[in-house]
Structures are given as C-alpha cells and as structure tokens.
Design a protein around this motif. Structure first.
Motif, PDB file in Angstrom:
ATOM      1  N   PHE A 162      29.985  45.414  34.110  1.00  0.00           N
ATOM      2  CA  PHE A 162      30.688  45.286  35.384  1.00  0.00           C
ATOM      3  C   PHE A 162      30.225  44.085  36.205  1.00  0.00           C
ATOM      4  O   PHE A 162      31.047  43.302  36.692  1.00  0.00           O
ATOM      5  CB  PHE A 162      30.537  46.564  36.215  1.00  0.00           C
ATOM      6  CG  PHE A 162      31.161  46.442  37.577  1.00  0.00           C
ATOM      7  CD1 PHE A 162      32.532  46.561  37.728  1.00  0.00           C
ATOM      8  CD2 PHE A 162      30.389  46.175  38.700  1.00  0.00           C
ATOM      9  CE1 PHE A 162      33.117  46.421  38.977  1.00  0.00           C
ATOM     10  CE2 PHE A 162      30.966  46.032  39.948  1.00  0.00           C
ATOM     11  CZ  PHE A 162      32.340  46.157  40.093  1.00  0.00           C
ATOM     12  N   ILE A 163      28.931  43.913  36.396  1.00  0.00           N
ATOM     13  CA  ILE A 163      28.421  42.835  37.256  1.00  0.00           C
ATOM     14  C   ILE A 163      28.875  41.474  36.738  1.00  0.00           C
ATOM     15  O   ILE A 163      29.371  40.642  37.507  1.00  0.00           O
ATOM     16  CB  ILE A 163      26.883  42.899  37.382  1.00  0.00           C
ATOM     17  CG1 ILE A 163      26.473  44.142  38.174  1.00  0.00           C
ATOM     18  CG2 ILE A 163      26.316  41.638  38.023  1.00  0.00           C
ATOM     19  CD1 ILE A 163      26.921  44.140  39.628  1.00  0.00           C
ATOM     20  N   ARG A 164      28.728  41.236  35.435  1.00  0.00           N
ATOM     21  CA  ARG A 164      29.119  39.930  34.884  1.00  0.00           C
ATOM     22  C   ARG A 164      30.617  39.688  35.063  1.00  0.00           C
ATOM     23  O   ARG A 164      31.032  38.630  35.540  1.00  0.00           O
ATOM     24  CB  ARG A 164      28.768  39.838  33.395  1.00  0.00           C
ATOM     25  CG  ARG A 164      29.049  38.429  32.817  1.00  0.00           C
ATOM     26  CD  ARG A 164      28.906  38.380  31.310  1.00  0.00           C
ATOM     27  NE  ARG A 164      29.877  39.215  30.622  1.00  0.00           N
ATOM     28  CZ  ARG A 164      31.160  38.888  30.431  1.00  0.00           C
ATOM     29  NH1 ARG A 164      31.635  37.758  30.900  1.00  0.00           N
ATOM     30  NH2 ARG A 164      31.972  39.692  29.777  1.00  0.00           N
ATOM     31  N   GLN A 165      31.429  40.697  34.747  1.00  0.00           N
ATOM     32  CA  GLN A 165      32.872  40.505  34.859  1.00  0.00           C
ATOM     33  C   GLN A 165      33.314  40.390  36.317  1.00  0.00           C
ATOM     34  O   GLN A 165      34.180  39.574  36.639  1.00  0.00           O
ATOM     35  CB  GLN A 165      33.606  41.639  34.152  1.00  0.00           C
ATOM     36  CG  GLN A 165      33.429  41.554  32.640  1.00  0.00           C
ATOM     37  CD  GLN A 165      34.446  42.369  31.893  1.00  0.00           C
ATOM     38  OE1 GLN A 165      35.596  42.487  32.301  1.00  0.00           O
ATOM     39  NE2 GLN A 165      34.032  42.941  30.767  1.00  0.00           N
ATOM     40  N   ILE A 171      38.913  46.196  38.062  1.00  0.00           N
ATOM     41  CA  ILE A 171      37.952  46.708  37.090  1.00  0.00           C
ATOM     42  C   ILE A 171      37.023  47.700  37.783  1.00  0.00           C
ATOM     43  O   ILE A 171      36.900  47.701  39.012  1.00  0.00           O
ATOM     44  CB  ILE A 171      37.114  45.585  36.438  1.00  0.00           C
ATOM     45  CG1 ILE A 171      36.271  44.842  37.485  1.00  0.00           C
ATOM     46  CG2 ILE A 171      37.990  44.627  35.648  1.00  0.00           C
ATOM     47  CD1 ILE A 171      35.250  43.866  36.901  1.00  0.00           C
ATOM     48  N   TRP A 172      36.383  48.525  36.978  1.00  0.00           N
ATOM     49  CA  TRP A 172      35.316  49.370  37.490  1.00  0.00           C
ATOM     50  C   TRP A 172      34.325  49.595  36.363  1.00  0.00           C
ATOM     51  O   TRP A 172      34.639  49.414  35.191  1.00  0.00           O
ATOM     52  CB  TRP A 172      35.856  50.681  38.052  1.00  0.00           C
ATOM     53  CG  TRP A 172      36.385  51.683  37.066  1.00  0.00           C
ATOM     54  CD1 TRP A 172      37.534  51.584  36.326  1.00  0.00           C
ATOM     55  CD2 TRP A 172      35.796  52.929  36.701  1.00  0.00           C
ATOM     56  NE1 TRP A 172      37.701  52.690  35.550  1.00  0.00           N
ATOM     57  CE2 TRP A 172      36.645  53.554  35.762  1.00  0.00           C
ATOM     58  CE3 TRP A 172      34.655  53.599  37.091  1.00  0.00           C
ATOM     59  CZ2 TRP A 172      36.366  54.787  35.201  1.00  0.00           C
ATOM     60  CZ3 TRP A 172      34.384  54.847  36.539  1.00  0.00           C
ATOM     61  CH2 TRP A 172      35.234  55.414  35.605  1.00  0.00           C
ATOM     62  N   GLY A 173      33.084  49.914  36.753  1.00  0.00           N
ATOM     63  CA  GLY A 173      32.059  50.096  35.737  1.00  0.00           C
ATOM     64  C   GLY A 173      30.749  50.535  36.358  1.00  0.00           C
ATOM     65  O   GLY A 173      30.724  51.099  37.448  1.00  0.00           O
ATOM     66  N   GLU A 174      29.679  50.232  35.666  1.00  0.00           N
ATOM     67  CA  GLU A 174      28.353  50.672  36.086  1.00  0.00           C
ATOM     68  C   GLU A 174      27.480  49.467  36.399  1.00  0.00           C
ATOM     69  O   GLU A 174      27.592  48.430  35.755  1.00  0.00           O
ATOM     70  CB  GLU A 174      27.710  51.499  34.978  1.00  0.00           C
ATOM     71  CG  GLU A 174      28.533  52.721  34.624  1.00  0.00           C
ATOM     72  CD  GLU A 174      27.993  53.458  33.422  1.00  0.00           C
ATOM     73  OE1 GLU A 174      26.814  53.857  33.465  1.00  0.00           O
ATOM     74  OE2 GLU A 174      28.755  53.631  32.458  1.00  0.00           O
ATOM     75  N   ALA A 175      26.620  49.636  37.407  1.00  0.00           N
ATOM     76  CA  ALA A 175      25.733  48.553  37.803  1.00  0.00           C
ATOM     77  C   ALA A 175      24.507  49.127  38.488  1.00  0.00           C
ATOM     78  O   ALA A 175      24.570  50.201  39.084  1.00  0.00           O
ATOM     79  CB  ALA A 175      26.447  47.595  38.754  1.00  0.00           C
ATOM     80  N   ARG A 176      23.419  48.411  38.401  1.00  0.00           N
ATOM     81  CA  ARG A 176      22.234  48.783  39.167  1.00  0.00           C
ATOM     82  C   ARG A 176      22.509  48.477  40.629  1.00  0.00           C
ATOM     83  O   ARG A 176      23.243  47.545  40.965  1.00  0.00           O
ATOM     84  CB  ARG A 176      21.021  47.999  38.689  1.00  0.00           C
ATOM     85  CG  ARG A 176      20.550  48.397  37.309  1.00  0.00           C
ATOM     86  CD  ARG A 176      19.188  47.810  36.948  1.00  0.00           C
ATOM     87  NE  ARG A 176      18.776  46.681  37.747  1.00  0.00           N
ATOM     88  CZ  ARG A 176      18.495  45.470  37.266  1.00  0.00           C
ATOM     89  NH1 ARG A 176      18.590  45.235  35.979  1.00  0.00           N
ATOM     90  NH2 ARG A 176      18.114  44.503  38.073  1.00  0.00           N
TER      91      ARG A 176
END
Length: 143
Positions: free
Chosen positions: A95-98, A112-117
């Motif tokens: 997620f963070i990179r995209q 988009i959605w995803g996981e990140a610290r």
C-alpha cells in the motif's frame, strides 16, 4: 492466536483475536487498536475467562461464527467495508509504495486500500497524500 475481551474508555466492549499478548501490546502502543463503536484508541483488555478443553476428551467447542453487526456503528463499518471492497483495489502490504507512486504521479490515480505500519502512513500523510485509516482489517482466508 489469543482472543481478548476489550473495552474502550467509553466502556464499549468487544472481542478481538491477536497473534499473542505481546502483539496486542505492540498494536495498542502504536494506536492501531480502536473501538469499533466510537473509534477511541484508548482500548484496554478486560478481565476474561479462558476457554479450556477438558482432559476427558470432551468435544471441542463449536467454532463461533462472526456475529452480524448489531449497533449502528457496526452496521456503518460493515457498509463501509462493502463499499471499499467493491470500489477499490486491495494492494496488501504494498500500500505505502503504491499510494506514494499515485501521490507523486508515477502511477495512474485509482482507489486502493491495503496495509501499512502506522509510522509509514503518518509520513505519507505528512507528505500530503490523501489517505486515511480504515476502521477494519482485511478478511484473512484460512484453511
């Protein structure tokens, strides 16, 4: 995996599963555990009784199904989840990179959605990217 009974500062109570007690502590310190009803990050473990199988070989307890949303907040979160999953691409831990590529114009704009610290997400927000935390986690497929 361990199941904890949790409560927030507003005394809303809910249960959640964690990899370990240390995992709960780490996520709580990072502010990643929030009340599903009011969004408060002030969540603590409440007293709970363990579920133990007897040595007599009793049948294990039936696996609990996820309960249908009951409160208006839980219903709203369930509806938000359905909309996010239907109208955006899940990119997982990338997620963070995209999101950064989209923000900087190196990738086409798309939902988009995803996981990140938490620290990575805060840095991306500080850089002006239009992201926000979601009040749910991705559904995991298990065998």
């Amino acid at each position: 995996m361990i199941k904890f009974s949790l409560k927030c500062a507003e005394d809303h109570r809910f249960d959640s599963w964690f990899q370990s007690a240390a995992s709960f502590d780490k996520l709580a310190r990072a502010g990643l555990i929030v009340c599903a009803e009011c969004g408060s990050p002030d969540v603590t473990k409440s007293i709970m009784a363990p579920s133990v199988q007897s040595a007599r070989g009793d049948a294990p307890p039936k696996r609990q199904q996820l309960a249908a949303p009951e409160t208006p907040a839980q219903k709203a979160i369930a509806q938000l989840r359905r909309k996010v999953e239907a109208n955006s691409e899940y990119v997982g831990t990338d997620f963070i990179r995209q999101a950064r590529d989209i923000h900087e114009g190196a990738a086409p704009e798309r939902p988009i959605w995803g996981e990140a610290r938490a620290d990575e997400a805060r840095k991306l927000m500080d850089d002006g990217a239009a992201i926000l935390p979601l009040p749910f986690r991705p559904t995991r497929k298990v065998n």
